[in-house]
Scaffold this motif. Structure first.
Motif, short mmCIF file in Angstrom:
data_model
loop_
_atom_site.label_atom_id
_atom_site.label_comp_id
_atom_site.label_asym_id
_atom_site.label_seq_id
_atom_site.Cartn_x
_atom_site.Cartn_y
_atom_site.Cartn_z
N THR A 127 0.78 -1.16 -0.07
CA THR A 127 -0.02 0.01 -0.14
C THR A 127 0.96 1.13 -0.07
OG1 THR A 127 -1.59 -1.26 1.40
CG2 THR A 127 -1.89 1.14 1.08
N VAL A 128 0.71 2.03 -0.99
CA VAL A 128 1.34 3.36 -1.03
C VAL A 128 0.29 4.54 -0.66
CG1 VAL A 128 2.54 5.12 -2.50
CG2 VAL A 128 2.72 2.57 -2.83
N ASN A 129 0.50 5.22 0.52
CA ASN A 129 -0.17 6.36 0.89
C ASN A 129 0.20 7.54 0.88
OD1 ASN A 129 -2.20 7.49 2.12
ND2 ASN A 129 -1.67 7.14 4.16
N ILE A 130 -0.24 8.36 -0.22
CA ILE A 130 0.54 9.62 -0.37
C ILE A 130 -0.11 10.58 0.31
CG2 ILE A 130 0.92 11.39 -2.51
CD1 ILE A 130 0.57 8.87 -4.28
N CYS A 131 0.59 11.71 1.01
CA CYS A 131 0.00 12.67 1.55
C CYS A 131 -0.30 13.67 0.60
CB CYS A 131 1.08 13.28 2.58
SG CYS A 131 0.37 14.59 3.72
N THR A 132 -1.69 14.33 0.79
CA THR A 132 -2.12 15.24 -0.05
C THR A 132 -2.28 16.68 0.73
OG1 THR A 132 -4.35 14.97 0.49
CG2 THR A 132 -3.30 13.79 -1.39
N GLY A 133 -1.64 16.98 1.71
CA GLY A 133 -1.79 17.87 2.71
C GLY A 133 -0.72 19.16 2.13
N THR A 134 -1.02 20.24 2.45
CA THR A 134 -0.60 21.52 1.72
C THR A 134 1.11 21.41 1.48
OG1 THR A 134 -2.20 22.94 2.96
CG2 THR A 134 -0.47 24.11 2.32
N THR A 135 1.76 21.08 2.70
CA THR A 135 2.99 21.01 2.76
C THR A 135 3.64 20.04 1.69
OG1 THR A 135 3.26 21.62 5.09
CG2 THR A 135 5.38 20.87 4.24
N CYS A 136 3.34 18.89 1.70
CA CYS A 136 3.41 17.63 0.80
C CYS A 136 3.25 18.32 -0.72
CB CYS A 136 3.07 16.68 0.91
SG CYS A 136 3.74 15.84 2.51
N PHE A 137 2.10 19.00 -0.94
CA PHE A 137 1.69 19.26 -2.27
C PHE A 137 2.46 20.23 -2.93
CE2 PHE A 137 -1.20 21.07 -5.40
CZ PHE A 137 -1.70 19.79 -6.03
N VAL A 138 2.89 21.17 -2.13
CA VAL A 138 3.64 22.35 -2.70
C VAL A 138 5.17 21.72 -2.68
CG1 VAL A 138 2.41 24.16 -1.93
CG2 VAL A 138 4.17 23.49 -0.44
N MET A 139 5.65 20.86 -1.85
CA MET A 139 6.85 20.46 -1.99
C MET A 139 7.06 19.36 -2.92
SD MET A 139 8.68 22.40 0.19
CE MET A 139 10.09 21.63 0.77
N GLY A 140 6.39 18.91 -3.79
CA GLY A 140 6.51 18.01 -4.82
C GLY A 140 5.37 16.90 -5.03
N GLY A 141 4.53 17.03 -3.93
CA GLY A 141 3.66 15.89 -4.04
C GLY A 141 2.55 15.68 -5.08
N SER A 142 2.33 17.08 -5.55
CA SER A 142 1.52 17.18 -6.65
C SER A 142 1.84 16.20 -8.08
CB SER A 142 1.43 18.53 -7.25
OG SER A 142 2.52 19.10 -7.45
N GLU A 143 3.14 15.94 -8.05
CA GLU A 143 3.71 15.09 -8.99
C GLU A 143 3.62 13.64 -8.54
OE1 GLU A 143 7.50 16.98 -10.04
OE2 GLU A 143 6.18 18.55 -10.19
N LEU A 144 3.43 13.26 -7.40
CA LEU A 144 3.29 12.09 -6.73
C LEU A 144 1.89 11.50 -7.25
CD1 LEU A 144 5.17 12.14 -3.61
CD2 LEU A 144 5.89 10.63 -5.36
N LEU A 145 1.09 12.39 -7.33
CA LEU A 145 -0.55 11.93 -7.60
C LEU A 145 -0.41 11.41 -8.85
CD1 LEU A 145 -2.08 15.14 -5.88
CD2 LEU A 145 -1.90 12.60 -5.07
N LEU A 146 0.56 11.46 -9.60
CA LEU A 146 0.51 10.87 -10.96
C LEU A 146 1.31 9.36 -10.97
CD1 LEU A 146 1.66 13.90 -13.23
CD2 LEU A 146 -0.82 13.16 -13.02
#
Lengths: 417, 88
Positions: free
Chosen positions: B5-24
């Motif tokens: 199981t991969v759980n991606i954090c979609t919180g503010t900090t993670c999203f602006v620090m590169g998490g938006s790409e992880l969502l792909l």
């Protein structure tokens, strides 16, 4: 909120039923074919001093800029004078004596319909030469009695040939009532065609409005105005022969929406915020990861992220039982603010599926919006390596609130914790 | 094979620090891993402001949890490498 609802006695015509009603004013307009400027003018204002809602639709002689000037003058004067309680007879006289005289026709003329709604639900309507308004209660048209007042202008030569008569009516509105009024571009649509030799007529336009209400009893004022204008334009083969304008006023139960965002400064307030959230009747949005975690924890509810719902600059939204949507906080709110600022269309929904678009659509479908704002600073955002666009929540909410109030005419309340 | 199981954090900090790409991640995953992992999202997991995670602070975002284990400064490549190691 729920416990402040006034006690109302059914059947009591004097009840304060409308105290808590929302007066939705919607309007839609199309210009005469090949004209870029409307000659019909629709004005609406809410008097901050006495809470009256005053709405005027004026149709200037002719079309284009000249008609627009006549109609703007008429609508502005009528709205202002009535809001200052100047008697209608005097108002009509001043308007008629002020309007510039058309160089071609040698007369000055603009029709109007003015609706003055007091906070106690008393509705006063003044009509001058526009097609008669339609008062819909439930699914029936009611004809209030009208009193005619004739008056003369100082310079008779610039008046239209027929007598100047202003029709005056007055009644009490109840929740669910609708008022529909339009310019003659609606009633005369299609005039001269085989199917509509005398135009669509007020009677047929009324039937159409009534049909729309029967089909969709909750139809909003803006939707109804839009559909009547569209229908009239269609009858005119989509090349309107005159400006087509329609205004609708809908007295309805206000639609409430709650946005909870940010953890409170004092953790003791968690429970209070959760109580407000669970007892609220209306649409509910939670914006912020920590906030969602607090509410999920207190109510023992799971939060499920909808992984497909994100766009480049807006994190995905999540689902939680009892909430219409759960979103990330400050980036989403920043995107909402930017979109609200940029949009020119203030009535149509965005239809977007990302968190920011969905939040805007929820705003647009609500009349009263309450923000519960926790003001605890998120220490993770204070890190100097974080991008600078992470704004302070309170400021973003303040800007969203003033946009919703001023540009989108919503009632907005903010409570800080 | 056991599913991870991969759980991606979609919180503010993670999203602006590169998490938006992880969502792909879902779309960019190599074929051999597609059937063995389940991708989920989560509202802020809270690692960015939790001192207990030691060096894992805001500037080490974005965060991903793989079978509960925290991966910091996560990128698609880093997540894929981690999964390969688990699967080896």
């Amino acid at each position: 909120m729920a416990d402040t609802l006034p006690v109302s006695i059914p059947g009591d015509s004097n009840s304060s039923l409308l105290q808590n009603a929302f007066v939705e004013v919607g309007h839609f307009q199309l210009c005469k074919h090949n004209q870029n400027a409307p000659g019909d003018v629709f004005l609406s204002q809410k008097n901050p001093s006495d809470g009256r809602v005053i709405t005027t639709l004026s149709d200037g002689l002719g079309s284009g800029i000249k008609a627009g000037v006549l109609a703007t003058l008429t609508a502005t004067m009528a709205t202002k004078f009535i809001s200052y309680n100047i008697p209608i007879r005097r108002v009509s006289e001043i308007i008629m004596d002020t309007l510039p005289v058309c160089s071609e026709r040698g007369i000055s003329y603009a029709t109007f319909t003015l609706v003055d709604i007091a906070p106690d639900a008393t509705v006063k309507i003044m009509e001058y030469d526009n097609p008669p308004y339609t008062f819909i209660r439930g699914e029936a048209v009611i004809e209030p009695s009208k009193e005619a007042t004739a008056f003369e202008r100082r310079d008779k030569s610039t008046g239209p040939k027929n007598d100047t008569r202003v029709l005056y009516s007055r009644f009490n509105a109840a929740i669910g009532d609708r008022l529909v009024f339009f310019s003659d571009g609606v009633s005369q649509a299609g005039m001269g065609t085989k199917r509509y030799p005398f135009g669509w007529t007020t009677a047929k336009a009324r039937e159409f409005a009534l049909g729309s209400v029967r089909e969709k009893p909750e139809i909003s004022a803006r939707e109804l105005a839009r559909s009547i204008v569209r229908q009239a334009s269609q009858i005119d083969m989509s090349k309107p022969k005159d400006d087509i304008s329609c205004g609708v006023i809908y007295f309805r139960q206000p639609r409430d929406m709650l946005v909870v965002t940010g953890p409170p400064i004092r953790p003791e307030s968690d429970k209070e915020i959760v109580n407000i959230f669970s007892s609220f009747v209306g649409k509910k949005v939670v914006s912020g990861g920590t906030t969602a975690t607090i509410i999920g924890r207190e109510l023992n509810r799971g939060i499920k992220v909808n992984m497909k719902s994100f766009v480049k600059n807006v994190p995905p939204w999540s689902e939680m039982e009892g909430a219409d949507m759960v979103t990330e906080g400050i980036i989403t709110l920043g995107a909402v603010q930017a979109m609200l600022e940029k949009r020119n269309e203030v009535e149509a929904n965005t239809g977007g599926m990302d968190a920011a678009s969905r939040m805007i659509d929820l705003f647009l479908d609500s009349d009263r919006i309450t923000f519960i704002v926790g003001t605890k600073i998120n220490e993770a955002h204070q890190d100097p390596t974080m991008p600078v666009e992470l704004e302070i929540r309170r400021n973003v909410i303040k800007r969203i609130a003033s946009l919703l109030k001023e540009k989108y005419l919503k009632e907005v309340q903010i409570r800080y914790f | 094979m056991k599913k991870h199981t991969v759980n991606i954090c979609t919180g503010t900090t993670c999203f602006v620090m590169g998490g938006s790409e992880l969502l792909l991640l879902d779309e960019l995953l190599p074929d051999d891993l597609k059937d063995v992992i389940e991708i989920k999202g989560s509202p802020c997991i809270g690692i960015c402001k939790n001192a207990d995670y030691g060096k894992a602070q805001a500037d080490h975002a974005p965060f991903v949890q793989i079978d509960g284990e925290v991966v910091d400064e996560a990128s698609i490549q880093k997540v894929v490498d981690h999964l390969r190691r688990l699967n080896a």
